[in-house]
Motif scaffolding. Sequence first.
Motif, PDB file in Angstrom:
ATOM      1  N   PRO A 163       0.801  -1.235   0.000  1.00 47.28           N
ATOM      2  CA  PRO A 163       0.000   0.000   0.000  1.00 47.28           C
ATOM      3  C   PRO A 163       0.830   1.281   0.000  1.00 47.28           C
ATOM      4  CG  PRO A 163       0.178  -0.841   2.226  1.00 47.28           C
ATOM      5  CD  PRO A 163       0.897  -1.837   1.341  1.00 47.28           C
ATOM      6  N   ASP A 164       0.195   2.354  -0.483  1.00 47.15           N
ATOM      7  CA  ASP A 164       0.724   3.701  -0.297  1.00 47.15           C
ATOM      8  C   ASP A 164       0.146   4.295   0.984  1.00 47.15           C
ATOM      9  OD1 ASP A 164       2.102   3.921  -2.875  1.00 47.15           O
ATOM     10  OD2 ASP A 164       0.088   3.891  -3.728  1.00 47.15           O
ATOM     11  N   ILE A 165      -1.081   3.832   1.317  1.00 45.68           N
ATOM     12  CA  ILE A 165      -1.803   4.340   2.486  1.00 45.68           C
ATOM     13  C   ILE A 165      -2.405   3.158   3.233  1.00 45.68           C
ATOM     14  CG2 ILE A 165      -3.712   5.821   3.265  1.00 45.68           C
ATOM     15  CD1 ILE A 165      -3.499   7.254   0.512  1.00 45.68           C
ATOM     16  N   VAL A 166      -2.258   3.154   4.560  1.00 43.60           N
ATOM     17  CA  VAL A 166      -2.929   2.162   5.410  1.00 43.60           C
ATOM     18  C   VAL A 166      -3.918   2.915   6.288  1.00 43.60           C
ATOM     19  CG1 VAL A 166      -2.657   0.424   7.218  1.00 43.60           C
ATOM     20  CG2 VAL A 166      -0.898   0.654   5.435  1.00 43.60           C
ATOM     21  N   VAL A 167      -5.191   2.554   6.183  1.00 45.42           N
ATOM     22  CA  VAL A 167      -6.222   3.141   7.038  1.00 45.42           C
ATOM     23  C   VAL A 167      -6.639   2.066   8.031  1.00 45.42           C
ATOM     24  CG1 VAL A 167      -8.488   4.245   7.138  1.00 45.42           C
ATOM     25  CG2 VAL A 167      -7.034   4.600   5.132  1.00 45.42           C
ATOM     26  N   ILE A 168      -6.445   2.337   9.322  1.00 42.55           N
ATOM     27  CA  ILE A 168      -6.672   1.295  10.325  1.00 42.55           C
ATOM     28  C   ILE A 168      -7.532   1.808  11.474  1.00 42.55           C
ATOM     29  CG2 ILE A 168      -4.441   1.848  11.434  1.00 42.55           C
ATOM     30  CD1 ILE A 168      -4.254  -1.174  12.144  1.00 42.55           C
ATOM     31  N   ASN A 169      -8.415   0.951  11.940  1.00 43.44           N
ATOM     32  CA  ASN A 169      -9.243   1.255  13.096  1.00 43.44           C
ATOM     33  C   ASN A 169      -8.347   1.212  14.343  1.00 43.44           C
ATOM     34  OD1 ASN A 169     -11.046   1.125  15.299  1.00 43.44           O
ATOM     35  ND2 ASN A 169     -12.615   0.174  14.042  1.00 43.44           N
ATOM     36  N   LEU A 197       6.887  -0.064   6.036  1.00 41.98           N
ATOM     37  CA  LEU A 197       5.802   0.918   6.014  1.00 41.98           C
ATOM     38  C   LEU A 197       6.304   2.352   6.199  1.00 41.98           C
ATOM     39  CD1 LEU A 197       3.039  -0.889   8.142  1.00 41.98           C
ATOM     40  CD2 LEU A 197       3.132  -0.619   5.656  1.00 41.98           C
ATOM     41  N   GLN A 198       7.627   2.545   6.238  1.00 36.23           N
ATOM     42  CA  GLN A 198       8.176   3.887   6.464  1.00 36.23           C
ATOM     43  C   GLN A 198       7.677   4.885   5.438  1.00 36.23           C
ATOM     44  OE1 GLN A 198       9.884   4.993   9.057  1.00 36.23           O
ATOM     45  NE2 GLN A 198       9.916   2.970   9.992  1.00 36.23           N
ATOM     46  N   GLU A 199       7.483   4.446   4.202  1.00 35.06           N
ATOM     47  CA  GLU A 199       7.063   5.358   3.138  1.00 35.06           C
ATOM     48  C   GLU A 199       5.546   5.501   3.057  1.00 35.06           C
ATOM     49  OE1 GLU A 199       9.278   7.059   1.597  1.00 35.06           O
ATOM     50  OE2 GLU A 199      11.048   5.946   2.230  1.00 35.06           O
ATOM     51  N   CYS A 200       4.810   4.703   3.827  1.00 37.07           N
ATOM     52  CA  CYS A 200       3.340   4.731   3.765  1.00 37.07           C
ATOM     53  C   CYS A 200       2.755   5.821   4.662  1.00 37.07           C
ATOM     54  CB  CYS A 200       2.751   3.399   4.227  1.00 37.07           C
ATOM     55  SG  CYS A 200       3.033   2.037   3.107  1.00 37.07           S
ATOM     56  N   THR A 248       7.477  17.003   4.542  1.00 36.01           N
ATOM     57  CA  THR A 248       8.368  16.712   5.673  1.00 36.01           C
ATOM     58  C   THR A 248       9.523  15.833   5.226  1.00 36.01           C
ATOM     59  OG1 THR A 248       6.530  16.852   7.219  1.00 36.01           O
ATOM     60  CG2 THR A 248       8.494  15.697   7.977  1.00 36.01           C
ATOM     61  N   GLN A 249       9.213  14.834   4.412  1.00 43.37           N
ATOM     62  CA  GLN A 249      10.260  13.927   3.943  1.00 43.37           C
ATOM     63  C   GLN A 249      11.234  14.651   3.021  1.00 43.37           C
ATOM     64  OE1 GLN A 249       7.897  10.730   2.295  1.00 43.37           O
ATOM     65  NE2 GLN A 249       8.162   9.513   4.130  1.00 43.37           N
ATOM     66  N   LEU A 259      18.781   4.462   1.131  1.00 38.41           N
ATOM     67  CA  LEU A 259      17.785   3.803   0.302  1.00 38.41           C
ATOM     68  C   LEU A 259      17.334   2.516   0.991  1.00 38.41           C
ATOM     69  CD1 LEU A 259      19.308   4.093  -3.300  1.00 38.41           C
ATOM     70  CD2 LEU A 259      17.641   5.591  -2.198  1.00 38.41           C
ATOM     71  N   SER A 260      16.029   2.243   0.902  1.00 38.44           N
ATOM     72  CA  SER A 260      15.511   0.980   1.430  1.00 38.44           C
ATOM     73  C   SER A 260      15.915  -0.147   0.476  1.00 38.44           C
ATOM     74  CB  SER A 260      13.982   1.037   1.538  1.00 38.44           C
ATOM     75  OG  SER A 260      13.405   1.099   0.245  1.00 38.44           O
TER      76      SER A 260
END
Length: 201
Positions: free
Chosen positions: A53-59, A78-81, A126-127, A135-136
Motif C-alpha cells: 500500500p501507499d496508504i494504510v487506514v486502520i481502526n 511501512l516507512q514510506e506509507c 516533511t520527507q 535507500l531501502s
Amino acid sequence: MKEGGRFRVVLVEPSAIVSAGLGAVLSQSGIYEIAGVIPDTNYIGERLRMLDPDIVVINPCLLERSKSQPLRSQYPFLQECLIVGFAYELFPDTLLKQFDTVVSIHDEPRHIARKIRNAMDERAGTQDAVTNYELSDREKEILVSVAKGATNKEIAQQHNISVHTVISHRKNITRKTGIKTVSGLTIYAVINGLIDISDSE
C-alpha cells in the motif's frame, strides 16, 4: 505526489459494512484505489507487505486491543506509507500519535478524502526536508532496474507492484540521492556496489 495511477489503500477494519462504505468513499474521489481489506491484525505484516500500500487506514481499536508497538516500528517497510486512523470513538493521545492523521466515521465523505490527501502532501513535504536518507532494500532493487534501462511498466511487472508504486519509489530515490538522471543513477549504483559494471554492458 501522485503521478499517473491512483494511491493504493489498504483498509484494516473489522466491520465489513464500514470497510465497504469507506472504500466506496475513497474510490469515488478518483485518486484512491482499494488494494485490499484486512479484518484483523493476525499476520498483518505479511498481509500488508503483499498488498504493497501507499496508504494504510486502520481502526485504532485494533491496535489498542493488541497493545502492540506502532506499525512503523514493527514493520520498517511501512516507512514510506501514510498511516491513517479511522476512529468511531475517542482514543488516548498516546495511541493516536502513531498515525499521520485521524479521520472520524462522523466526518463528511469529501472531508475524509481531502484530509487524507492533505496528510499525504504534508508528509511528502516533511520527507523532502530531510536529506541523506539511506535507500531501502526495495528502492535499491528499483534503482538497479532503472540503471539497467527498464521502463516503469517493466519494473512494475518485475517486482509485482503497481506502476504508481514504481513512480513513488523513483521519486524517493531521486529525493534521497539528489540525482535526477538515469545516467547519474547508474553511476551511483555502480559506485555503491549495487550493480557490477559488466551488468550494464
